[in-house]
Design an enzyme around this catalytic site. Sequence first.
Site, short mmCIF file in Angstrom:
data_model
loop_
_atom_site.label_atom_id
_atom_site.label_comp_id
_atom_site.label_asym_id
_atom_site.label_seq_id
_atom_site.Cartn_x
_atom_site.Cartn_y
_atom_site.Cartn_z
N ASP A 1 5.26 -5.72 5.70
CA ASP A 1 5.27 -4.66 4.69
C ASP A 1 4.85 -3.33 5.31
O ASP A 1 3.88 -2.70 4.91
CB ASP A 1 4.35 -5.04 3.53
CG ASP A 1 4.83 -6.27 2.80
OD1 ASP A 1 5.25 -6.15 1.65
OD2 ASP A 1 4.78 -7.37 3.38
N ASP B 1 10.12 -6.52 4.50
CA ASP B 1 9.78 -5.19 3.98
C ASP B 1 9.53 -4.22 5.12
O ASP B 1 8.39 -3.90 5.47
CB ASP B 1 8.58 -5.25 3.03
CG ASP B 1 8.98 -5.68 1.62
OD1 ASP B 1 10.18 -5.95 1.39
OD2 ASP B 1 8.10 -5.75 0.75
N HIS C 1 0.01 -7.29 -0.65
CA HIS C 1 -0.50 -6.18 0.17
C HIS C 1 -1.98 -6.34 0.45
O HIS C 1 -2.83 -5.54 0.02
CB HIS C 1 -0.20 -4.85 -0.52
CG HIS C 1 1.26 -4.64 -0.76
ND1 HIS C 1 1.77 -3.79 -1.72
CD2 HIS C 1 2.36 -5.19 -0.14
CE1 HIS C 1 3.08 -3.83 -1.69
NE2 HIS C 1 3.46 -4.67 -0.75
N HIS D 1 1.78 -11.04 -7.27
CA HIS D 1 2.96 -11.86 -6.99
C HIS D 1 2.75 -13.35 -7.26
O HIS D 1 3.35 -14.20 -6.59
CB HIS D 1 3.44 -11.64 -5.55
CG HIS D 1 3.88 -10.23 -5.27
ND1 HIS D 1 4.91 -9.63 -5.94
CD2 HIS D 1 3.40 -9.30 -4.41
CE1 HIS D 1 5.07 -8.39 -5.51
NE2 HIS D 1 4.16 -8.16 -4.57
N HIS E 1 4.54 -9.57 1.61
CA HIS E 1 4.72 -9.42 0.17
C HIS E 1 3.44 -9.01 -0.56
O HIS E 1 3.43 -8.02 -1.29
CB HIS E 1 5.30 -10.71 -0.41
CG HIS E 1 6.00 -10.53 -1.72
ND1 HIS E 1 6.74 -9.41 -2.04
CD2 HIS E 1 6.09 -11.35 -2.81
CE1 HIS E 1 7.26 -9.55 -3.25
NE2 HIS E 1 6.89 -10.71 -3.74
#
Length: 423
Positions: A146, A173, A329, A298, A327
């Site tokens: 990410d 990401d 953070h 999530h 995914h």
Amino acid sequence: MAVPGALLMLLLVGLISSALSYTRPPPREETLFLTLDDYEDPTTPQQVHVSLSGTTNARISWVTNATAPSTVNYGTSPGAYTTSAQGNSTTYSYQSYQSGQIHQTVIGPLQPSTTYYYQCSGDSTRSFNFTTPPAQFPLNLVVVGDLGQTGWTQSTLQHIAQTNYDMLLLPGDLSYADYDESRWDSFGLLVEPLASQRPWMVTVGNHDVEKDVPPAKFTAYNSRWQMPYAESGSDSNEFYSFNVAGVHVIMLSSYSQFDQSSDQYAWLQNDLQSVNRQTTPWLFVLLHAPWYNSNYAHQGEKESVDMKQSMEALLYQYQVDVVFAGHVHAYERFTRVYNGQADNCGPVYINIGDGGNREGLATDYMSPQPSISLFREASFGHGELNIVNGTSASWTWHRNDDDESVTADSVWLTSLSAYPCSN
């Protein structure tokens, strides 16, 4: 020299106090958006990055603003480009966006642990160099998820640049472009100083999808970041595998079909069956949506829950050592787990979606902390996996909220191939 008990206690108290007193700085609101370099010559290469292409080859990828030859000239001495390779180029359009010329050229065969100097499209104004990974241990991998394009991204990249690493692994990401295709150009410019010098091996995340006009899906990712899927028997750039030194790495897609009748499942099963733990004693898997997660972010998503239900037994059967995910953070490290329980024959699960995304940190964790969750913290950072030999590896997570690379979590890992494991 032995440490006296009283002194040891003071040291431990000091470390605990330091960890508890750490004050996380506020989020950085600015989002980096680099504009395309306005070279006089539109055929000047930019957004250069390197990936592996089989065991002895590398793929050089770059973009030009106009049609240019997909040629890479390279050699082992600065300015002495004794070998040339020819590739191909493509373009794509999305809504009103039109990409530049995206070039992909495979070079090799290459020698391990060797620095190669290269130029792209016959352009002498820009020269690059990259170092190939070693053929045997030790091997140093950087893992970061990410990434995005924020001030924290810049901090993360600065810390990674100070690391003597051989390869970077990114579990999804990348650019956080979503449907703004120009942000893929911006991301390519941002990471070029590092990605042109070491192989970057990546897989897809939810922010790598063009979201607003179905059925477009991973258009930019698949055009710009080609991975060695064909070399590993996959028919999709979104899931593939490769070997490096004594490690077999599997990249899975949380956003492709993953049920037990899917192409991805069939490919994964065949790939795992082909792994030789004598020559590649370490086995790692990367995917985006985590299967284990004690953060409230999530929770309950099908890409986590259903994919775990479909594939967890397969990873357990073939004794995968570590599963890295993004995914969420924040950072979290689990013990070896299978079916929700601590299991010495299961993989270690590490969530590392904390590279510097624009959405901020996921700070809300479940309480009490599950017994299988050994360390968790909502801070930006990156991980380093130093694989010493076929049995031992050192994992460290480096918090970067301090604008310094601070080791906040570390553990020694032992490969499951090193001892009998009955499952």
